[in-house]
Design a protein around this motif. Structure first.
Motif, PDB file in Angstrom:
ATOM      1  N   GLY A  24       0.812  -1.207   0.000  1.00 39.38           N
ATOM      2  CA  GLY A  24       0.000   0.000   0.000  1.00 39.38           C
ATOM      3  C   GLY A  24       0.847   1.260   0.000  1.00 39.38           C
ATOM      4  N   SER A  25       1.916   1.264   0.807  1.00 39.16           N
ATOM      5  CA  SER A  25       2.816   2.422   0.827  1.00 39.16           C
ATOM      6  C   SER A  25       3.504   2.595  -0.518  1.00 39.16           C
ATOM      7  CB  SER A  25       3.869   2.250   1.927  1.00 39.16           C
ATOM      8  OG  SER A  25       3.269   2.223   3.192  1.00 39.16           O
ATOM      9  N   LEU A  26       3.952   1.485  -1.095  1.00 36.10           N
ATOM     10  CA  LEU A  26       4.624   1.542  -2.391  1.00 36.10           C
ATOM     11  C   LEU A  26       3.679   2.046  -3.474  1.00 36.10           C
ATOM     12  CD1 LEU A  26       7.262   0.874  -3.894  1.00 36.10           C
ATOM     13  CD2 LEU A  26       6.349  -1.419  -4.292  1.00 36.10           C
ATOM     14  N   GLY A  27       2.431   1.578  -3.431  1.00 35.99           N
ATOM     15  CA  GLY A  27       1.455   2.010  -4.424  1.00 35.99           C
ATOM     16  C   GLY A  27       1.157   3.495  -4.340  1.00 35.99           C
ATOM     17  N   THR A  28       0.979   3.992  -3.108  1.00 32.00           N
ATOM     18  CA  THR A  28       0.709   5.416  -2.938  1.00 32.00           C
ATOM     19  C   THR A  28       1.879   6.252  -3.434  1.00 32.00           C
ATOM     20  OG1 THR A  28      -0.671   4.932  -1.013  1.00 32.00           O
ATOM     21  CG2 THR A  28       0.094   7.189  -1.257  1.00 32.00           C
ATOM     22  N   ALA A  29       3.100   5.792  -3.145  1.00 27.25           N
ATOM     23  CA  ALA A  29       4.282   6.554  -3.558  1.00 27.25           C
ATOM     24  C   ALA A  29       4.497   6.495  -5.066  1.00 27.25           C
ATOM     25  CB  ALA A  29       5.518   6.021  -2.833  1.00 27.25           C
ATOM     26  N   VAL A  30       4.431   5.299  -5.649  1.00 27.00           N
ATOM     27  CA  VAL A  30       4.724   5.139  -7.074  1.00 27.00           C
ATOM     28  C   VAL A  30       3.631   5.771  -7.935  1.00 27.00           C
ATOM     29  CG1 VAL A  30       4.980   3.463  -8.942  1.00 27.00           C
ATOM     30  CG2 VAL A  30       6.144   3.094  -6.762  1.00 27.00           C
ATOM     31  N   LEU A  31       2.370   5.432  -7.650  1.00 24.95           N
ATOM     32  CA  LEU A  31       1.291   6.009  -8.450  1.00 24.95           C
ATOM     33  C   LEU A  31       1.159   7.509  -8.190  1.00 24.95           C
ATOM     34  CD1 LEU A  31      -1.478   3.257  -8.393  1.00 24.95           C
ATOM     35  CD2 LEU A  31       0.459   3.562  -9.927  1.00 24.95           C
ATOM     36  N   GLY A  32       1.533   7.943  -6.986  1.00 26.51           N
ATOM     37  CA  GLY A  32       1.565   9.379  -6.722  1.00 26.51           C
ATOM     38  C   GLY A  32       2.610  10.080  -7.571  1.00 26.51           C
ATOM     39  N   ALA A  33       3.764   9.433  -7.757  1.00 19.80           N
ATOM     40  CA  ALA A  33       4.803  10.004  -8.615  1.00 19.80           C
ATOM     41  C   ALA A  33       4.328  10.067 -10.062  1.00 19.80           C
ATOM     42  CB  ALA A  33       6.074   9.168  -8.505  1.00 19.80           C
ATOM     43  N   VAL A  34       3.594   9.025 -10.494  1.00 19.47           N
ATOM     44  CA  VAL A  34       3.044   9.028 -11.857  1.00 19.47           C
ATOM     45  C   VAL A  34       2.049  10.174 -12.022  1.00 19.47           C
ATOM     46  CG1 VAL A  34       1.576   7.742 -13.471  1.00 19.47           C
ATOM     47  CG2 VAL A  34       3.394   6.571 -12.226  1.00 19.47           C
ATOM     48  N   MET A  35       1.171  10.340 -11.028  1.00 18.89           N
ATOM     49  CA  MET A  35       0.202  11.437 -11.067  1.00 18.89           C
ATOM     50  C   MET A  35       0.909  12.786 -11.180  1.00 18.89           C
ATOM     51  SD  MET A  35      -3.204  10.767 -10.712  1.00 18.89           S
ATOM     52  CE  MET A  35      -3.830  12.159  -9.789  1.00 18.89           C
ATOM     53  N   SER A  36       1.901  13.001 -10.323  1.00 17.75           N
ATOM     54  CA  SER A  36       2.592  14.295 -10.289  1.00 17.75           C
ATOM     55  C   SER A  36       3.300  14.584 -11.601  1.00 17.75           C
ATOM     56  CB  SER A  36       3.601  14.313  -9.131  1.00 17.75           C
ATOM     57  OG  SER A  36       2.937  14.172  -7.890  1.00 17.75           O
ATOM     58  N   ALA A  37       4.015  13.599 -12.135  1.00 17.29           N
ATOM     59  CA  ALA A  37       4.752  13.800 -13.382  1.00 17.29           C
ATOM     60  C   ALA A  37       3.810  14.095 -14.541  1.00 17.29           C
ATOM     61  CB  ALA A  37       5.605  12.574 -13.681  1.00 17.29           C
ATOM     62  N   THR A  38       2.680  13.388 -14.566  1.00 19.18           N
ATOM     63  CA  THR A  38       1.717  13.600 -15.654  1.00 19.18           C
ATOM     64  C   THR A  38       1.096  14.987 -15.570  1.00 19.18           C
ATOM     65  OG1 THR A  38       1.220  11.231 -15.642  1.00 19.18           O
ATOM     66  CG2 THR A  38      -0.328  12.667 -16.790  1.00 19.18           C
ATOM     67  N   ILE A  39       0.752  15.407 -14.364  1.00 20.63           N
ATOM     68  CA  ILE A  39       0.151  16.737 -14.182  1.00 20.63           C
ATOM     69  C   ILE A  39       1.123  17.828 -14.620  1.00 20.63           C
ATOM     70  CG2 ILE A  39      -0.583  18.393 -12.411  1.00 20.63           C
ATOM     71  CD1 ILE A  39      -1.889  15.981 -10.962  1.00 20.63           C
ATOM     72  N   VAL A  40       2.386  17.694 -14.230  1.00 23.98           N
ATOM     73  CA  VAL A  40       3.386  18.699 -14.608  1.00 23.98           C
ATOM     74  C   VAL A  40       3.546  18.776 -16.127  1.00 23.98           C
ATOM     75  CG1 VAL A  40       5.857  19.226 -14.534  1.00 23.98           C
ATOM     76  CG2 VAL A  40       4.651  18.620 -12.427  1.00 23.98           C
ATOM     77  N   SER A  41       3.425  17.617 -16.803  1.00 22.50           N
ATOM     78  CA  SER A  41       3.639  17.605 -18.252  1.00 22.50           C
ATOM     79  C   SER A  41       2.407  18.048 -19.038  1.00 22.50           C
ATOM     80  CB  SER A  41       4.058  16.204 -18.709  1.00 22.50           C
ATOM     81  OG  SER A  41       3.015  15.270 -18.511  1.00 22.50           O
ATOM     82  N   THR A  42       1.204  17.848 -18.498  1.00 26.51           N
ATOM     83  CA  THR A  42      -0.007  18.153 -19.265  1.00 26.51           C
ATOM     84  C   THR A  42      -0.717  19.433 -18.859  1.00 26.51           C
ATOM     85  OG1 THR A  42      -1.455  16.843 -17.798  1.00 26.51           O
ATOM     86  CG2 THR A  42      -0.391  15.679 -19.631  1.00 26.51           C
ATOM     87  N   LEU A  43      -0.492  19.921 -17.628  1.00 22.05           N
ATOM     88  CA  LEU A  43      -1.201  21.112 -17.159  1.00 22.05           C
ATOM     89  C   LEU A  43      -0.936  22.344 -18.036  1.00 22.05           C
ATOM     90  CD1 LEU A  43      -3.121  22.225 -15.008  1.00 22.05           C
ATOM     91  CD2 LEU A  43      -1.117  22.749 -13.576  1.00 22.05           C
ATOM     92  N   PRO A  44       0.307  22.613 -18.436  1.00 17.70           N
ATOM     93  CA  PRO A  44       0.526  23.790 -19.300  1.00 17.70           C
ATOM     94  C   PRO A  44      -0.282  23.735 -20.592  1.00 17.70           C
ATOM     95  CG  PRO A  44       2.606  23.023 -18.398  1.00 17.70           C
ATOM     96  CD  PRO A  44       1.586  21.984 -18.059  1.00 17.70           C
ATOM     97  N   GLY A  45      -0.393  22.540 -21.199  1.00 16.79           N
ATOM     98  CA  GLY A  45      -1.162  22.399 -22.427  1.00 16.79           C
ATOM     99  C   GLY A  45      -2.632  22.700 -22.224  1.00 16.79           C
TER     100      GLY A  45
END
Length: 523
Positions: free
Chosen positions: A415-436
């Motif tokens: 559960g900790s690994l999932g929150t951390a890894v999928l959280g990193a995926v969420m953050s990276a995706t938001i940073v890359s798509t929000l400006p667009g």
């Protein structure tokens, strides 16, 4: 490794010392620990307002409990094997209640977090002992059924947590979510004293492996610390890297050391059984996909869809209710067909549920969401029961406490690994798509520190609205932020679906049977 056989179990007289009497006795203790995992979430805003806690401190109200639980689970399981599961269960119950009272009486958030860690430690004593008691009294051909009922108890408590917590906080204040453990714990203690058989260690000749306890505790502490801190400070931050390095170093030292003592903390020989090893991996992968995804579904429901906490809890009921209802059925299926096929089927259903949730958008209907949750609930009831039976049912009875602790630790770390890894995926995706999305809405495109500052808020389903912004501009910012959030959620949930699909393939390598066949008692 000792080969001493497990001591005989006393004959049951009525409910006392009987398999089903044991299940009744541990029900309230297990539900108390499971309830505390979700009931506190709805109390966090009230705790923050009452104690003046920051967001980071409120996160540690949850993380502290997880830390105490994860670090101490395997040691607690070994203590149960060595000194008796009945004794450890009763000590864990009393300690959990006292820690809960101390939390409610805390005058500051630091004190509260400290007692939450202690509460997790006592929860770690309680859970493996409860599972060890089931393993020692149920015969092999009914063990799956027992684990199914056990799963339904956890599912029911988890489902009721947000609803009960909301009622208690609204009526009596945040302290009530901890005081509720006093009457529940009193019932658990009374039933334990009445119904559990006399204390009989399953591995009484062993000695405590103190170096192993120290090495494993430091390794797990460092790993959980890294997983908790990484989403906030970054995966390349010195704190994260140092914690991961310490976890790797002490973990390797633990594995090397455990080959030396006559009575190791974690007998590595139990992993020679492929069903135990695969079941452990499946538990990590299942928890990674489930808990990592559900952490963000609440942000979707409240942030993007605008639901209240109570409405969010109601929306999650299809999943948690299906887990509670179908877990006993899953146990009977396992008793008849073994763990392999039901577990694989459960993982396929879970993957389908995650895929449906990965297709959600800003105006998806309730039916779409509910079908995804129903598939998850049915699938996870099969997976949790099957993986639990694979781990605990295939371990020798004398190591029942250690095996159940491995199962619980795998779920917590996953559960900790999932929150951390999928959280990193969420953050990276938001940073890359929000400006667009900002550009498409005709807004000023954020960049650099401004974008980094917005990322955390958008990842929680919110939007960075400047003070005094016009309503039309606020709507455009909110829509662009929601679209970036959905981009991240789609990818994260898609990864979770792939992880569960991989786990389904892996589960086919388990043996079809669910137990070692070591004698317990006959019902």
């Amino acid at each position: 490794m000792t080969t001493t056989a497990a001591p005989p179990v006393a004959q049951a007289t009525g409910l006392r010392a009987s398999p089903w009497g044991t299940l009744v006795a541990i029900a309230f203790g297990v539900m108390m620990v499971a309830l505390d995992g979700t009931i506190v979430a709805v109390a966090n805003p009230a705790i923050g307002a009452s104690l003046g806690a920051s967001l980071a401190e409120l996160q540690w109200v949850t993380h502290g409990y997880l830390l105490g639980l994860a670090v101490f689970l395997i040691t607690a399981g070994r203590l149960g094997d060595r000194f008796g599961h009945r004794k450890m269960y009763l000590v864990g119950t009393v300690g959990f209640v006292l820690a809960s009272v101390a939390i409610a009486l805390s005058a500051g958030v630091i004190m509260l977090i400290a007692f939450r860690i202690l509460q997790g430690v006592f929860g770690a004593l309680l859970l493996p002992s409860a599972m060890g008691l089931l393993r020692s009294v149920f015969p092999p051909h009914k063990l799956g059924r027992a684990f199914g009922v056990f799963g339904s108890l956890i599912g029911a408590a988890t489902a009721g947590g947000p609803i009960i917590g909301g009622l208690l906080v609204g009526s009596f204040g945040w302290q009530a979510v901890f005081y509720i453990n006093v009457p529940v714990g009193a019932v658990a203690l009374g039933l334990g004293l009445w119904l559990l058989a006399a204390n009989r260690p399953t591995d009484p000749g062993s000695r405590l492996d103190v170096p192993g306890i120290v090495l494993l505790s430091v390794a797990i502490f460092a790993l959980v610390w890294a997983l908790v801190e990484a989403p906030a400070v970054g995966w390349t931050h010195p704190v994260t890297l140092a914690s991961l390095g310490a976890a790797l170093l002490f973990g390797a030292a633990f594995v090397l050391w455990e080959r030396r003592p006559a009575h190791p903390l974690l007998p590595l020989g139990i992993f020679a059984n492929p069903s135990v090893s695969i079941g452990t991996v499946l538990m990590v992968l299942m928890a990674l996909g489930l808990m990592g995804s559900l952490f963000f579904i609440t942000f979707y429901l409240q942030g993007v869809r605008g639901m209240s906490p109570a409405q969010t809890g109601m929306q999650l009921i299809p999943m948690t209710a299906m887990m509670a209802i179908t877990s006993p059925i899953a146990g009977r299926v396992l008793d008849r067909f073994g763990a392999r096929i039901p577990t694989a089927l459960g993982l396929v259903l879970s993957a389908l549920g995650m895929f449906l949730l990965s297709r959600l958008d800003a105006d998806s209907g309730v039916a779409h969401i509910s079908i995804g949750f129903v598939l998850l609930g049915v699938g996870l009831s099969l997976v949790m029961t099957g993986a639990t039976a694979a781990i605990i049912g295939n371990a020798p009875v004398r190591f029942a406490g250690v095996a159940s602790a491995v199962q619980q630790a795998a779920m917590q770390l996953g559960g900790s690994l999932g929150t951390a890894v999928l959280g990193a995926v969420m953050s990276a995706t938001i940073v890359s798509t929000l400006p667009g999305h900002y550009a498409a809405a005709g807004l000023d495109v954020p960049a650099g520190e401004e974008l980094a500052g917005m990322q955390s808020l958008v990842a929680q389903g919110g939007a960075a609205l400047p003070e005094g912004v016009a309503p039309e501009t606020a709507q455009a910012i909110t829509q662009a932020s929601n679209l970036a959030f959905l981009d991240g959620m789609h990818l994260a949930f898609g990864i979770a679906a792939v992880v569960m699909t991989f786990a389904a393939v892996l589960s086919l390598a388990m043996r079809s049977g669910t137990t070692t066949g070591e004698p317990a008692v006959h019902v």
